[in-house]
Enzyme design. Sequence first.
Site, PDB file in Angstrom:
ATOM      1  N   ASP B  12      40.100  63.945 -41.848  1.00  8.95           N
ATOM      2  CA  ASP B  12      40.973  65.124 -41.983  1.00  8.95           C
ATOM      3  C   ASP B  12      40.182  66.337 -41.530  1.00  8.95           C
ATOM      4  O   ASP B  12      38.957  66.279 -41.381  1.00  8.95           O
ATOM      5  CB  ASP B  12      41.376  65.287 -43.460  1.00  8.95           C
ATOM      6  N   SER B  13      40.873  67.452 -41.353  1.00 10.14           N
ATOM      7  CA  SER B  13      40.198  68.703 -41.004  1.00 10.14           C
ATOM      8  C   SER B  13      39.307  69.196 -42.146  1.00 10.14           C
ATOM      9  O   SER B  13      38.429  70.011 -41.922  1.00 10.14           O
ATOM     10  CB  SER B  13      41.238  69.768 -40.680  1.00 10.14           C
ATOM     11  N   TYR B  44      42.948  72.768 -38.940  1.00 12.31           N
ATOM     12  CA  TYR B  44      43.482  72.366 -37.636  1.00 12.31           C
ATOM     13  C   TYR B  44      44.887  72.950 -37.398  1.00 12.31           C
ATOM     14  O   TYR B  44      45.321  73.047 -36.260  1.00 12.31           O
ATOM     15  CB  TYR B  44      43.589  70.837 -37.550  1.00 12.31           C
ATOM     16  N   GLY B  45      45.546  73.299 -38.475  1.00 10.05           N
ATOM     17  CA  GLY B  45      46.976  73.620 -38.409  1.00 10.05           C
ATOM     18  C   GLY B  45      47.336  74.834 -37.573  1.00 10.05           C
ATOM     19  O   GLY B  45      48.498  75.068 -37.268  1.00 10.05           O
ATOM     20  N   CYS B  75      45.599  63.586 -41.667  1.00  8.66           N
ATOM     21  CA  CYS B  75      45.853  64.990 -41.375  1.00  8.66           C
ATOM     22  C   CYS B  75      47.104  65.013 -40.501  1.00  8.66           C
ATOM     23  O   CYS B  75      47.157  64.323 -39.478  1.00  8.66           O
ATOM     24  CB  CYS B  75      44.648  65.554 -40.613  1.00  8.66           C
ATOM     25  N   ASN B  76      48.094  65.753 -40.931  1.00 14.08           N
ATOM     26  CA  ASN B  76      49.350  65.759 -40.186  1.00 14.08           C
ATOM     27  C   ASN B  76      49.189  66.350 -38.792  1.00 14.08           C
ATOM     28  O   ASN B  76      49.762  65.860 -37.828  1.00 14.08           O
ATOM     29  CB  ASN B  76      50.424  66.535 -40.963  1.00 14.08           C
ATOM     30  N   THR B  77      48.400  67.427 -38.687  1.00 18.45           N
ATOM     31  CA  THR B  77      48.226  68.077 -37.388  1.00 18.45           C
ATOM     32  C   THR B  77      47.535  67.128 -36.410  1.00 18.45           C
ATOM     33  O   THR B  77      47.968  66.971 -35.266  1.00 18.45           O
ATOM     34  CB  THR B  77      47.397  69.359 -37.554  1.00 18.45           C
ATOM     35  N   GLU B 154      43.745  75.693 -51.657  1.00 24.34           N
ATOM     36  CA  GLU B 154      42.275  75.723 -51.709  1.00 24.34           C
ATOM     37  C   GLU B 154      41.759  76.798 -52.663  1.00 24.34           C
ATOM     38  O   GLU B 154      40.669  76.690 -53.196  1.00 24.34           O
ATOM     39  CB  GLU B 154      41.715  75.913 -50.298  1.00 24.34           C
ATOM     40  N   CYS B 186      51.952  68.027 -44.977  1.00 27.19           N
ATOM     41  CA  CYS B 186      50.570  68.514 -44.874  1.00 27.19           C
ATOM     42  C   CYS B 186      49.846  67.912 -46.056  1.00 27.19           C
ATOM     43  O   CYS B 186      50.373  67.921 -47.175  1.00 27.19           O
ATOM     44  CB  CYS B 186      50.533  70.039 -44.927  1.00 27.19           C
ATOM     45  N   THR B 187      48.658  67.382 -45.816  1.00 29.87           N
ATOM     46  CA  THR B 187      48.000  66.622 -46.885  1.00 29.87           C
ATOM     47  C   THR B 187      47.559  67.483 -48.070  1.00 29.87           C
ATOM     48  O   THR B 187      47.196  66.950 -49.113  1.00 29.87           O
ATOM     49  CB  THR B 187      46.800  65.812 -46.330  1.00 29.87           C
ATOM     50  N   HIS B 188      47.587  68.807 -47.906  1.00 29.50           N
ATOM     51  CA  HIS B 188      47.308  69.665 -49.059  1.00 29.50           C
ATOM     52  C   HIS B 188      48.508  69.749 -50.016  1.00 29.50           C
ATOM     53  O   HIS B 188      48.341  70.058 -51.200  1.00 29.50           O
ATOM     54  CB  HIS B 188      47.007  71.099 -48.612  1.00 29.50           C
TER      55      HIS B 188
END
Lengths: 284, 284
Positions: B12-13, B44-45, B75-77, B154, B186-188
């Site tokens: 992931d980013s 990355y988004g 990571c979706n992006t 975050e 989005c993984t967040h």
Amino acid sequence: MAGSNAPVGVFDSGVGGLTVAREIMRQLPEERIVYFGDTARLPYGTKSRNTVIRFSRQIVRFLMTKEVKAIVIACNTATAFALEEIQRELRIPVIGVIDAAARVAVSVTGNNRIGVVGTTATIGSGMYEKALKQYNEKVKVYGKACPLLVSLAEEGWLHDTITEEVVSRYLKDLRYKSIDTLILGCTHYPLLRSTFRKIAGEDVTLVNPAYEVAMELGELLKTRGLSCGRDVGGAGEKYEFFVSDAAEKFCEFANSILPFDIEQVKQINIEDFEAEGRDAFREG
Amino acid sequence: MAGSNAPVGVFDSGVGGLTVAREIMRQLPEERIVYFGDTARLPYGTKSRNTVIRFSRQIVRFLMTKEVKAIVIACNTATAFALEEIQRELRIPVIGVIDAAARVAVSVTGNNRIGVVGTTATIGSGMYEKALKQYNEKVKVYGKACPLLVSLAEEGWLHDTITEEVVSRYLKDLRYKSIDTLILGCTHYPLLRSTFRKIAGEDVTLVNPAYEVAMELGELLKTRGLSCGRDVGGAGEKYEFFVSDAAEKFCEFANSILPFDIEQVKQINIEDFEAEGRDAFREG
């Protein structure tokens, strides 16, 4: 050594440094500028010292290929972490956004209680405190990291109830410290100036490092005999913009805050400018 | 070719992909994992397709040195931009977070109206719409970029009135579209699940790609005869974590969301894993 008609190099992690470039354009309209925004790796404010130094070195190496006569680190995080290293390595003058702002803050405070807002990295570095105490060791410095504000500024929510609420929460602690001066220690924050003004109140003097560093640059160039002697004309000829990613998006943002429309932004691969023999700095 | 006892590579980013790693640990407790978070270059988004592909290639090159048997792009992006490229180049199975979520969303929607929230890059890529329409071309897809949510997650403001207000503003348009299914693209965002639940209401089914991709990984490993035959023991032996910057900060965040404390996070210089002969992808 680059002559007085050479451009000034200005760099930032992305678009925030445009508030500094804007001030240089306003105060020193005859100076040429080569701007670099590290949009592929932004933001710097959450990154470590060694990484920010490595990125800054690559950018300086790129700017030197443009034969700049001076460099302005238009990013508080990069100034906090990399200014001294870069100054040691280059013969041309290099200035950052912290020192000028610190000098002004110390001269305007009445009660010697100064607040600083910035990224996690800038506040964590303690560089503002160090710079402020250098000018007056009696000042009390209260730092507050405000990680959400860059995203809010980039989202364009500049005059917004949500942004007001976020700023209000971040400034809560500082208000209890009776500060009379607040340094906007991130180059994005001047975009949120009216919100800071509203939340901090009329009694707190806001210090904008973008304004102060442009002043400092003008004095420095004058002292060294490096001021540009002639105006080369329009923005298209005087200003060059480079980024490491997403040139179009950068352009859009730049055009919303600069007094003219940028015609061209060039994208480069900044990692290609790795300084040789610096491997000691490549691992954390 | 790596055998069934080899680890699964997950990247992931930054920290967001830990929600995917957490699901893999939960659903496939015997699998070993090598996790890489590109903390030097996150997020990355906001970045462009070519840059995300270049970064992803470097990471894959690093993971291959760990002899992984499969790779999950957590990571979706990176999935939106780089999955197909990476799949073409590798012989081991590579899966991303988009496809499994799309399949599930199409199967649970009652009115064929599906919302997707994610980063600017993910939504702009149109990859969710493409994946959803592949399973049912009649679905109507409504995407909404929510750039502030990663910063809010975050910052740790997971259950917070400001976060609720931001989510509410982002979901406003989607609510008028009468969606009955919402993909947290989005993984967040699974970290903000309860806020999404509250704002979207009980009538909207939330689809969590982290959960779905862990399911898909389990099935894939089984089909290919690659499921790990034996549990090698504690988290310390089974899971390896690598980042490109700020290992300590990563550790802190990881320990707040994983069910155990990470003992060690290693920092590497990911730019050293540049794939040769790929220069065509290095310029935008």
